[in-house]
Write a protein that holds these residues in place. Structure first.
Motif, PDB file in Angstrom:
ATOM      1  N   ASP A   1       0.892  -1.154  -0.090  1.00 48.94           N
ATOM      2  CA  ASP A   1       0.149   0.154   0.153  1.00 48.94           C
ATOM      3  C   ASP A   1       0.768   1.361   0.024  1.00 48.94           C
ATOM      4  O   ASP A   1       0.610   2.428  -0.700  1.00 48.94           O
ATOM      5  CB  ASP A   1      -0.937  -0.054   1.360  1.00 48.94           C
ATOM      6  N   GLU A   2       1.874   1.280   0.664  1.00 49.85           N
ATOM      7  CA  GLU A   2       2.801   2.184   0.740  1.00 49.85           C
ATOM      8  C   GLU A   2       3.547   2.579  -0.528  1.00 49.85           C
ATOM      9  O   GLU A   2       3.700   3.737  -1.000  1.00 49.85           O
ATOM     10  CB  GLU A   2       4.032   2.089   1.663  1.00 49.85           C
ATOM     11  N   LEU A   3       3.585   1.405  -1.222  1.00 55.28           N
ATOM     12  CA  LEU A   3       4.402   1.490  -2.721  1.00 55.28           C
ATOM     13  C   LEU A   3       3.260   2.052  -3.639  1.00 55.28           C
ATOM     14  O   LEU A   3       3.615   2.991  -4.435  1.00 55.28           O
ATOM     15  CB  LEU A   3       4.921   0.275  -3.007  1.00 55.28           C
ATOM     16  N   LYS A   4       2.108   1.896  -3.499  1.00 57.94           N
ATOM     17  CA  LYS A   4       0.876   2.256  -4.266  1.00 57.94           C
ATOM     18  C   LYS A   4       0.808   3.869  -3.978  1.00 57.94           C
ATOM     19  O   LYS A   4       0.536   4.583  -5.080  1.00 57.94           O
ATOM     20  CB  LYS A   4      -0.343   1.552  -4.161  1.00 57.94           C
ATOM     21  N   GLU A   5       0.879   4.333  -2.833  1.00 61.32           N
ATOM     22  CA  GLU A   5       0.781   5.751  -2.488  1.00 61.32           C
ATOM     23  C   GLU A   5       1.835   6.537  -3.202  1.00 61.32           C
ATOM     24  O   GLU A   5       1.550   7.585  -3.595  1.00 61.32           O
ATOM     25  CB  GLU A   5       0.708   5.784  -0.965  1.00 61.32           C
ATOM     26  N   PHE A   6       3.061   5.911  -3.079  1.00 68.09           N
ATOM     27  CA  PHE A   6       4.228   6.630  -3.631  1.00 68.09           C
ATOM     28  C   PHE A   6       3.940   6.547  -5.201  1.00 68.09           C
ATOM     29  O   PHE A   6       4.322   7.824  -5.595  1.00 68.09           O
ATOM     30  CB  PHE A   6       5.482   5.832  -3.262  1.00 68.09           C
ATOM     31  N   VAL A   7       3.566   5.839  -5.808  1.00 74.73           N
ATOM     32  CA  VAL A   7       3.445   5.818  -7.297  1.00 74.73           C
ATOM     33  C   VAL A   7       2.448   6.802  -7.749  1.00 74.73           C
ATOM     34  O   VAL A   7       2.586   7.609  -8.379  1.00 74.73           O
ATOM     35  CB  VAL A   7       3.114   4.538  -7.840  1.00 74.73           C
ATOM     36  N   ALA A   8       1.281   7.000  -6.821  1.00 76.88           N
ATOM     37  CA  ALA A   8       0.240   7.599  -7.302  1.00 76.88           C
ATOM     38  C   ALA A   8       0.505   9.018  -7.033  1.00 76.88           C
ATOM     39  O   ALA A   8       0.340  10.211  -7.695  1.00 76.88           O
ATOM     40  CB  ALA A   8      -0.968   7.454  -6.210  1.00 76.88           C
ATOM     41  N   ALA A   9       1.581   9.471  -5.859  1.00 79.38           N
ATOM     42  CA  ALA A   9       1.999  10.685  -5.688  1.00 79.38           C
ATOM     43  C   ALA A   9       3.183  11.123  -6.436  1.00 79.38           C
ATOM     44  O   ALA A   9       3.169  12.414  -6.947  1.00 79.38           O
ATOM     45  CB  ALA A   9       2.659  10.802  -4.216  1.00 79.38           C
ATOM     46  N   ALA A  10       4.207  10.115  -6.824  1.00 84.36           N
ATOM     47  CA  ALA A  10       5.305  10.524  -7.742  1.00 84.36           C
ATOM     48  C   ALA A  10       4.923  10.770  -9.075  1.00 84.36           C
ATOM     49  O   ALA A  10       5.571  11.466  -9.948  1.00 84.36           O
ATOM     50  CB  ALA A  10       6.399   9.645  -7.338  1.00 84.36           C
ATOM     51  N   LYS A  11       3.944  10.119  -9.753  1.00 89.77           N
ATOM     52  CA  LYS A  11       3.474  10.095 -11.124  1.00 89.77           C
ATOM     53  C   LYS A  11       4.657   9.940 -11.997  1.00 89.77           C
ATOM     54  O   LYS A  11       5.028  10.978 -12.682  1.00 89.77           O
ATOM     55  CB  LYS A  11       2.871  11.482 -11.326  1.00 89.77           C
ATOM     56  N   PHE A  12       5.458   8.863 -11.909  1.00 89.78           N
ATOM     57  CA  PHE A  12       6.393   8.740 -13.064  1.00 89.78           C
ATOM     58  C   PHE A  12       5.965   8.606 -14.224  1.00 89.78           C
ATOM     59  O   PHE A  12       4.836   8.353 -14.656  1.00 89.78           O
ATOM     60  CB  PHE A  12       7.276   7.291 -12.580  1.00 89.78           C
ATOM     61  N   ASP A  13       6.843   9.175 -15.263  1.00 90.71           N
ATOM     62  CA  ASP A  13       6.448   9.446 -16.584  1.00 90.71           C
ATOM     63  C   ASP A  13       6.349   7.777 -17.389  1.00 90.71           C
ATOM     64  O   ASP A  13       5.653   7.440 -18.207  1.00 90.71           O
ATOM     65  CB  ASP A  13       7.230  10.204 -17.544  1.00 90.71           C
ATOM     66  N   ARG A  14       7.198   7.152 -17.073  1.00 91.82           N
ATOM     67  CA  ARG A  14       7.343   5.995 -17.429  1.00 91.82           C
ATOM     68  C   ARG A  14       7.892   4.808 -16.298  1.00 91.82           C
ATOM     69  O   ARG A  14       8.510   5.258 -15.284  1.00 91.82           O
ATOM     70  CB  ARG A  14       8.694   5.595 -18.420  1.00 91.82           C
ATOM     71  N   LEU A  15       6.954   3.718 -16.051  1.00 90.61           N
ATOM     72  CA  LEU A  15       7.057   2.613 -15.123  1.00 90.61           C
ATOM     73  C   LEU A  15       7.167   1.358 -15.624  1.00 90.61           C
ATOM     74  O   LEU A  15       6.169   0.905 -16.315  1.00 90.61           O
ATOM     75  CB  LEU A  15       6.117   3.038 -14.065  1.00 90.61           C
ATOM     76  N   GLY A  16       8.067   0.313 -15.003  1.00 93.99           N
ATOM     77  CA  GLY A  16       7.757  -1.103 -15.461  1.00 93.99           C
ATOM     78  C   GLY A  16       8.177  -1.762 -14.005  1.00 93.99           C
ATOM     79  O   GLY A  16       8.495  -1.205 -12.954  1.00 93.99           O
ATOM     80  N   VAL A  17       7.450  -2.795 -13.717  1.00 92.04           N
ATOM     81  CA  VAL A  17       7.162  -3.215 -12.653  1.00 92.04           C
ATOM     82  C   VAL A  17       7.307  -4.924 -12.629  1.00 92.04           C
ATOM     83  O   VAL A  17       6.865  -5.239 -13.779  1.00 92.04           O
ATOM     84  CB  VAL A  17       5.658  -3.051 -11.781  1.00 92.04           C
ATOM     85  N   PHE A  18       8.052  -5.627 -11.911  1.00 95.70           N
ATOM     86  CA  PHE A  18       8.370  -6.994 -12.124  1.00 95.70           C
ATOM     87  C   PHE A  18       7.796  -7.828 -10.932  1.00 95.70           C
ATOM     88  O   PHE A  18       8.271  -7.280  -9.546  1.00 95.70           O
ATOM     89  CB  PHE A  18       9.768  -7.257 -12.176  1.00 95.70           C
ATOM     90  N   PRO A  19       7.180  -8.918 -10.697  1.00 97.49           N
ATOM     91  CA  PRO A  19       7.091  -9.635  -9.713  1.00 97.49           C
ATOM     92  C   PRO A  19       8.612 -10.393  -9.365  1.00 97.49           C
ATOM     93  O   PRO A  19       9.261 -10.673 -10.185  1.00 97.49           O
ATOM     94  CB  PRO A  19       6.130 -10.794 -10.255  1.00 97.49           C
ATOM     95  N   TYR A  20       8.912 -10.375  -7.985  1.00103.85           N
ATOM     96  CA  TYR A  20      10.144 -11.098  -7.608  1.00103.85           C
ATOM     97  C   TYR A  20      10.093 -12.480  -7.933  1.00103.85           C
ATOM     98  O   TYR A  20       8.937 -13.050  -7.719  1.00103.85           O
ATOM     99  CB  TYR A  20      10.286 -10.951  -6.081  1.00103.85           C
ATOM    100  N   SER A  21      11.268 -12.884  -8.434  1.00103.11           N
ATOM    101  CA  SER A  21      11.562 -14.323  -8.678  1.00103.11           C
ATOM    102  C   SER A  21      13.045 -14.466  -8.130  1.00103.11           C
ATOM    103  O   SER A  21      14.135 -14.019  -8.156  1.00103.11           O
ATOM    104  CB  SER A  21      11.736 -14.648 -10.055  1.00103.11           C
ATOM    105  N   GLU A  22      13.123 -15.631  -7.254  1.00103.79           N
ATOM    106  CA  GLU A  22      14.053 -15.920  -6.529  1.00103.79           C
ATOM    107  C   GLU A  22      15.445 -16.513  -7.484  1.00103.79           C
ATOM    108  O   GLU A  22      15.268 -17.077  -8.608  1.00103.79           O
ATOM    109  CB  GLU A  22      13.947 -17.143  -5.506  1.00103.79           C
TER     110      GLU A  22
END
Length: 430
Positions: A305-326
């Motif tokens: 939730d903290e990460l989502k709030e940061f994304v909403a506030a920072a409004k990055f122009d470009r963004l990629g997200v990856f699920p963690y893999s060991e």
């Protein structure tokens, strides 16, 4: 005498592209190089592999197996494998895929050349045969990484940070400009660390300013800038130099202090927020690209939730997200429990991207009516396809311009943006 033909197949990131181009540059005599071809009669194939995350490993293995089958069928004579996957799993691969003549690591160009019957020539150091369109090229300024982030296998594969000498980079960039390159994309595992090992200080800002002085280079773009201890000199260079694209690829990975500590990122939430604010204050029109990692061991709903709030506030122009893999051998694989279910990881990644889609659409809509300088990459049907300074090739959005005979790949155009959707723009030539 007819030249031998060699097929170099490159997988993975832009750093692998540069390695393949340097290998091809050494094959100056006696060889005709083709790239990434499944339809060539080349009897020698070199596969440059990626071993960073699970999907990339799978693609690399499948590619090796496909060409191994071609060798078994007599369609090719020799098959060699290089790059990250080969560096890390050489012995296992040798046992599993005996059709491959030899496996090489990430810094074995001289050995590869010797094996195919060529030899390394010092006078060709820095020479490249580009795989990219001739108007842009990647400039790799260092190898390896010293950070040791908890999830990352790059230091295990490519070793510690080693900068390319300043003078060699200027010579290479000058040669690229002489061949028609107009946009330099500066890359490394961590570009901001550049110079510390050779000169005892970070010299990325100085390097960027020097690249701007090269005749023929019109755009300089910066990728993979590690956020911890970000050099003020780089911010000043980006602010002051008109040739430096107002664009920064800065992988932040997370914002929760708990996650940042566990990931061993070397900075806090407060420092991350301050860096983003400093960049936008000093360079008001900067486009920020970041990558995020979700589902890291121990990530709670509160962290997410903290990460989502940061994304909403920072409004990055470009963004990629990856699920963690060991990744075996890393801190997180050996010391932490992979305790977030795969379906939760994927749901969190999807949720972030859904957030980002709206942000990207709003960002694009603000560009409608503005006039932008666009570099033309290619023609597709009735449109020229190009990019603004705020977009990097392959990973970012594009601008579609109705076809005109005055344009060509590598040309710069003045374009008014007339419409926008989530991830692309349409423009008219002025």
């Amino acid at each position: 005498m007819q030249k031998q033909r060699i097929n170099i197949v490159t997988l993975g990131c832009a750093k692998n592209i540069v390695d393949s181009e340097h290998l091809a540059g050494q094959l100056a005599e006696g060889w005709e190089v083709v790239y990434d071809s499944d339809s060539t009669d080349a009897k020698v194939v070199v596969i440059n592999t990626c071993g960073f995350i699970g999907d990339a490993k799978e693609e690399s293995v499948n590619t090796i197996l496909r060409f191994a089958a071609a060798k078994e069928a007599g369609e090719i004579d020799h098959l060699f494998v290089m790059g990250c996957l080969s560096e890390r799993y050489r012995d296992e691969l040798r046992g599993e895929i005996p059709e491959v003549d030899e496996f090489f690591g990430v810094n074995n160009i001289a050995d590869i050349l010797k094996t195919v019957g060529a030899h390394y020539r010092d006078e060709l150091r820095g020479e490249r045969r580009l795989t990219t369109p001739g108007h842009y090229a990647y400039l790799k300024i260092s190898e390896g990484c010293n950070w040791g982030c908890g999830y990352c296998a790059i230091p295990l594969i490519r070793g510690k940070h080693v900068s390319v000498p300043f003078e060699e980079l200027i010579a290479e960039a000058t040669a690229l400009a002489a061949k028609g390159v107009r946009e330099l994309i500066v890359i490394a595992q961590d570009t901001t660390y550049y110079g510390l090992d050779l000169y005892g200080k970070r010299r990325l800002g100085e390097l960027l300013r020097a690249l701007c002085k090269i005749e023929g280079i019109e755009w300089v773009r910066l990728h993979y800038a590690y956020p911890a201890h970000f050099p003020q000199e780089v911010i000043e260079a980006m602010r002051d130099e008109p040739k430096i694209c107002k664009y920064l690829d800065i992988p932040l990975q997370h914002i929760s202090d708990r996650m940042l500590r566990s990931m061993r990122r070397g900075l806090s939430k407060a420092e991350t927020v301050k860096l983003v604010e400093d960049l936008r204050r000093e360079i008001p029109d900067i486009a920020l690209r970041t990558t995020l990692l979700v589902g890291y061991p121990g990530e709670t709903e509160a962290d997410f939730d903290e990460l989502k709030e940061f994304v909403a506030a920072a409004k990055f122009d470009r963004l990629g997200v990856f699920p963690y893999s060991e990744e075996e051998g890393t801190y997180s694989a050996t010391e932490l429990k992979d305790d977030v279910p795969q379906e939760v990881k994927e749901a969190r990644a999807d949720a972030i991207m859904e957030f980002q889609r709206e942000i990207a659409r709003n960002t694009n809509e603000r560009l409608v009516g503005t006039v932008q300088k666009v570099i033309v990459d290619r023609r597709e049907g009735e449109f020229w396809v190009g990019r603004t300074q705020y977009d990097s090739p392959e990973v970012d959005q594009e601008v579609l311009i109705p076809a005109s005979g005055t344009l060509y790949p590598g040309s710069f155009a003045t374009v008014r943006i007339v419409s926008a959707d989530d991830y692309d723009l349409r423009g008219e030539l002025l």
